[in-house]
Design a protein around this motif. Sequence first.
Motif, PDB file in Angstrom:
ATOM      1  N   ILE A   1       0.825  -1.214   0.000  1.00 47.04           N
ATOM      2  CA  ILE A   1       0.000   0.000   0.000  1.00 47.04           C
ATOM      3  C   ILE A   1       0.861   1.267   0.000  1.00 47.04           C
ATOM      4  CG2 ILE A   1      -1.948  -1.157   1.105  1.00 47.04           C
ATOM      5  CD1 ILE A   1      -1.249   0.445   3.677  1.00 47.04           C
ATOM      6  N   ILE A   2       2.146   1.129  -0.298  1.00 42.74           N
ATOM      7  CA  ILE A   2       3.047   2.286  -0.319  1.00 42.74           C
ATOM      8  C   ILE A   2       3.123   2.905  -1.708  1.00 42.74           C
ATOM      9  CG2 ILE A   2       5.495   2.933  -0.262  1.00 42.74           C
ATOM     10  CD1 ILE A   2       5.837   1.260   2.216  1.00 42.74           C
ATOM     11  N   ASP A   3       2.981   4.241  -1.751  1.00 46.20           N
ATOM     12  CA  ASP A   3       3.366   5.025  -2.914  1.00 46.20           C
ATOM     13  C   ASP A   3       4.817   5.449  -2.675  1.00 46.20           C
ATOM     14  OD1 ASP A   3       0.801   4.824  -3.946  1.00 46.20           O
ATOM     15  OD2 ASP A   3       0.190   6.833  -3.325  1.00 46.20           O
ATOM     16  N   HIS A   4       5.743   4.797  -3.358  1.00 49.12           N
ATOM     17  CA  HIS A   4       7.181   5.033  -3.183  1.00 49.12           C
ATOM     18  C   HIS A   4       7.532   6.329  -3.906  1.00 49.12           C
ATOM     19  CE1 HIS A   4      11.281   4.103  -2.327  1.00 49.12           C
ATOM     20  NE2 HIS A   4      11.607   3.680  -3.543  1.00 49.12           N
ATOM     21  N   THR A   5       7.979   7.333  -3.142  1.00 53.70           N
ATOM     22  CA  THR A   5       7.878   8.715  -3.597  1.00 53.70           C
ATOM     23  C   THR A   5       9.226   9.410  -3.734  1.00 53.70           C
ATOM     24  OG1 THR A   5       5.722   8.860  -2.533  1.00 53.70           O
ATOM     25  CG2 THR A   5       6.838  10.937  -2.994  1.00 53.70           C
ATOM     26  N   LEU A   6       9.365  10.175  -4.816  1.00 56.01           N
ATOM     27  CA  LEU A   6      10.522  11.044  -5.016  1.00 56.01           C
ATOM     28  C   LEU A   6      10.031  12.342  -5.651  1.00 56.01           C
ATOM     29  CD1 LEU A   6      13.556  11.569  -4.908  1.00 56.01           C
ATOM     30  CD2 LEU A   6      13.745  10.494  -7.163  1.00 56.01           C
ATOM     31  N   LEU A   7      10.000  13.416  -4.852  1.00 50.10           N
ATOM     32  CA  LEU A   7       9.469  14.693  -5.314  1.00 50.10           C
ATOM     33  C   LEU A   7      10.456  15.838  -5.114  1.00 50.10           C
ATOM     34  CD1 LEU A   7       5.853  14.268  -3.911  1.00 50.10           C
ATOM     35  CD2 LEU A   7       6.586  14.014  -6.292  1.00 50.10           C
ATOM     36  N   LYS A   8      11.708  15.527  -4.841  1.00 52.67           N
ATOM     37  CA  LYS A   8      12.706  16.579  -4.663  1.00 52.67           C
ATOM     38  C   LYS A   8      12.887  17.335  -5.979  1.00 52.67           C
ATOM     39  CE  LYS A   8      16.239  15.958  -1.971  1.00 52.67           C
ATOM     40  NZ  LYS A   8      17.471  15.470  -1.302  1.00 52.67           N
TER      41      LYS A   8
ATOM     42  N   ARG B   1       7.834   6.889   8.675  1.00 46.11           N
ATOM     43  CA  ARG B   1       9.223   6.476   8.471  1.00 46.11           C
ATOM     44  C   ARG B   1       9.557   5.096   9.017  1.00 46.11           C
ATOM     45  NH1 ARG B   1       9.731  12.117   9.761  1.00 46.11           N
ATOM     46  NH2 ARG B   1      10.453  13.272   7.913  1.00 46.11           N
ATOM     47  N   THR B   2       8.701   4.538   9.860  1.00 43.67           N
ATOM     48  CA  THR B   2       8.991   3.241  10.463  1.00 43.67           C
ATOM     49  C   THR B   2       7.801   2.307  10.302  1.00 43.67           C
ATOM     50  OG1 THR B   2       8.107   3.790  12.658  1.00 43.67           O
ATOM     51  CG2 THR B   2      10.404   4.416  12.222  1.00 43.67           C
TER      52      THR B   2
ATOM     53  N   LEU C   1      -0.118   4.694   1.883  1.00 42.38           N
ATOM     54  CA  LEU C   1       0.932   5.416   2.587  1.00 42.38           C
ATOM     55  C   LEU C   1       1.856   6.070   1.575  1.00 42.38           C
ATOM     56  CD1 LEU C   1       1.912   2.603   5.141  1.00 42.38           C
ATOM     57  CD2 LEU C   1       0.379   4.546   5.585  1.00 42.38           C
ATOM     58  N   GLY C   2       2.177   7.352   1.788  1.00 42.58           N
ATOM     59  CA  GLY C   2       3.183   8.020   0.981  1.00 42.58           C
ATOM     60  C   GLY C   2       4.508   7.992   1.712  1.00 42.58           C
ATOM     61  N   VAL C   3       5.509   7.344   1.115  1.00 43.91           N
ATOM     62  CA  VAL C   3       6.787   7.127   1.793  1.00 43.91           C
ATOM     63  C   VAL C   3       7.926   7.363   0.807  1.00 43.91           C
ATOM     64  CG1 VAL C   3       8.206   5.479   3.084  1.00 43.91           C
ATOM     65  CG2 VAL C   3       5.718   5.371   3.273  1.00 43.91           C
ATOM     66  N   SER C   4       8.927   8.131   1.217  1.00 42.74           N
ATOM     67  CA  SER C   4      10.125   8.266   0.390  1.00 42.74           C
ATOM     68  C   SER C   4      11.199   7.272   0.827  1.00 42.74           C
ATOM     69  CB  SER C   4      10.665   9.699   0.453  1.00 42.74           C
ATOM     70  OG  SER C   4      10.960  10.065   1.784  1.00 42.74           O
ATOM     71  N   GLY C   5      11.317   7.048   2.132  1.00 37.19           N
ATOM     72  CA  GLY C   5      12.329   6.116   2.644  1.00 37.19           C
ATOM     73  C   GLY C   5      11.768   4.721   2.818  1.00 37.19           C
ATOM     74  N   SER C   6      11.241   4.143   1.752  1.00 30.99           N
ATOM     75  CA  SER C   6      10.554   2.848   1.861  1.00 30.99           C
ATOM     76  C   SER C   6      11.487   1.729   2.274  1.00 30.99           C
ATOM     77  CB  SER C   6       9.877   2.494   0.529  1.00 30.99           C
ATOM     78  OG  SER C   6       8.966   3.479   0.140  1.00 30.99           O
ATOM     79  N   ARG C   7      12.715   1.741   1.761  1.00 34.05           N
ATOM     80  CA  ARG C   7      13.640   0.656   2.113  1.00 34.05           C
ATOM     81  C   ARG C   7      13.943   0.665   3.609  1.00 34.05           C
ATOM     82  NH1 ARG C   7      16.292  -2.731  -0.647  1.00 34.05           N
ATOM     83  NH2 ARG C   7      16.049  -1.616  -2.630  1.00 34.05           N
ATOM     84  N   ALA C   8      14.184   1.840   4.153  1.00 30.74           N
ATOM     85  CA  ALA C   8      14.461   1.934   5.584  1.00 30.74           C
ATOM     86  C   ALA C   8      13.236   1.541   6.403  1.00 30.74           C
ATOM     87  CB  ALA C   8      14.900   3.356   5.939  1.00 30.74           C
TER      88      ALA C   8
ATOM     89  N   PRO D   1      19.725   2.457  -2.464  1.00 29.82           N
ATOM     90  CA  PRO D   1      18.601   3.287  -2.003  1.00 29.82           C
ATOM     91  C   PRO D   1      18.572   4.618  -2.730  1.00 29.82           C
ATOM     92  CG  PRO D   1      20.357   3.271  -0.354  1.00 29.82           C
ATOM     93  CD  PRO D   1      20.746   2.264  -1.411  1.00 29.82           C
ATOM     94  N   THR D   2      17.375   5.138  -2.928  1.00 26.47           N
ATOM     95  CA  THR D   2      17.221   6.449  -3.551  1.00 26.47           C
ATOM     96  C   THR D   2      17.308   7.534  -2.498  1.00 26.47           C
ATOM     97  OG1 THR D   2      14.841   6.338  -3.297  1.00 26.47           O
ATOM     98  CG2 THR D   2      15.751   5.517  -5.359  1.00 26.47           C
ATOM     99  N   ALA D   3      17.510   8.768  -2.964  1.00 25.10           N
ATOM    100  CA  ALA D   3      17.576   9.890  -2.043  1.00 25.10           C
ATOM    101  C   ALA D   3      16.212  10.154  -1.441  1.00 25.10           C
ATOM    102  CB  ALA D   3      18.065  11.131  -2.789  1.00 25.10           C
ATOM    103  N   SER D   4      16.201  10.578  -0.170  1.00 26.36           N
ATOM    104  CA  SER D   4      14.955  10.907   0.486  1.00 26.36           C
ATOM    105  C   SER D   4      14.320  12.127  -0.163  1.00 26.36           C
ATOM    106  CB  SER D   4      15.215  11.188   1.968  1.00 26.36           C
ATOM    107  OG  SER D   4      14.064  11.733   2.576  1.00 26.36           O
ATOM    108  N   ALA D   5      12.991  12.109  -0.259  1.00 21.85           N
ATOM    109  CA  ALA D   5      12.280  13.243  -0.840  1.00 21.85           C
ATOM    110  C   ALA D   5      11.717  14.178   0.227  1.00 21.85           C
ATOM    111  CB  ALA D   5      11.142  12.728  -1.722  1.00 21.85           C
ATOM    112  N   GLY D   6      11.971  13.902   1.507  1.00 18.75           N
ATOM    113  CA  GLY D   6      11.381  14.714   2.555  1.00 18.75           C
ATOM    114  C   GLY D   6       9.882  14.563   2.614  1.00 18.75           C
TER     115      GLY D   6
END
Length: 239
Positions: free
Chosen positions: A20-27, A200-201, A216-223, A233-238
Amino acid sequence: MSVSPSASASPASPTEIAAIIDHTLLKPEATDADVEALVAEAVDLGTYSVCVSPSMLPLEIPAGSGLTIAVVCGFPSGKHTSLVKAAEAAESVALGADEVDMVIDVGAAKAKEFDRVEADIAAVRAAIPHPTLLKVIIESAVLDDDEIVGACRAAVAAGADFVKTSTGFHPAGGATEHAVRLMRETVGDALGVKASGGVRTLDDARRMMAAGATRLGVSGSRALLGADTAVAPTASAGY
């Protein structure tokens, strides 16, 4: 179709949460290479989707992965005109987006001008009819309870599919259990509820799901998922 969270007493597993995660990068500094890495990581982790900025479309999605493409609209301020938001959403769908996460005019919600909020959402909905999914970002940390309820009711009336807590970019903060629970109580089973910003967790994810979140909108999905694979891992999008 019901969008209520599972009534199971067992805590959701990382695999169930990933789904259910939208793996996100919006930087704003995200590059094509960053987005390619985001897609690879999403496939590796088994997330529901990737969520990117409109300028990063179209995306190459591996055949058979089932990965959905989400894009933001009127992001992050929501202070674009409805015409601009509608055009941005329509172009994004033409370029391959399956879902659009639009930001409302938060000032209109603060002023309790919910007819304006509804009209703004309705303009985007008209530009991207079903089966495209429309999620409505209300920036819940900026709103009081009455304003959250009013914004959610406007989203229902305008034909949205989800209400979403936050852009993740506002200094007031992101998702809270209280906001998610209030949003769920307001929309019932008619709409999905997406929690984003500060998830984040695994515990964060499970609390949001227990409060009523179905995405869930998450940028740090791997963590968050505690996954350990070879994909960088990709950069965090905040986000």
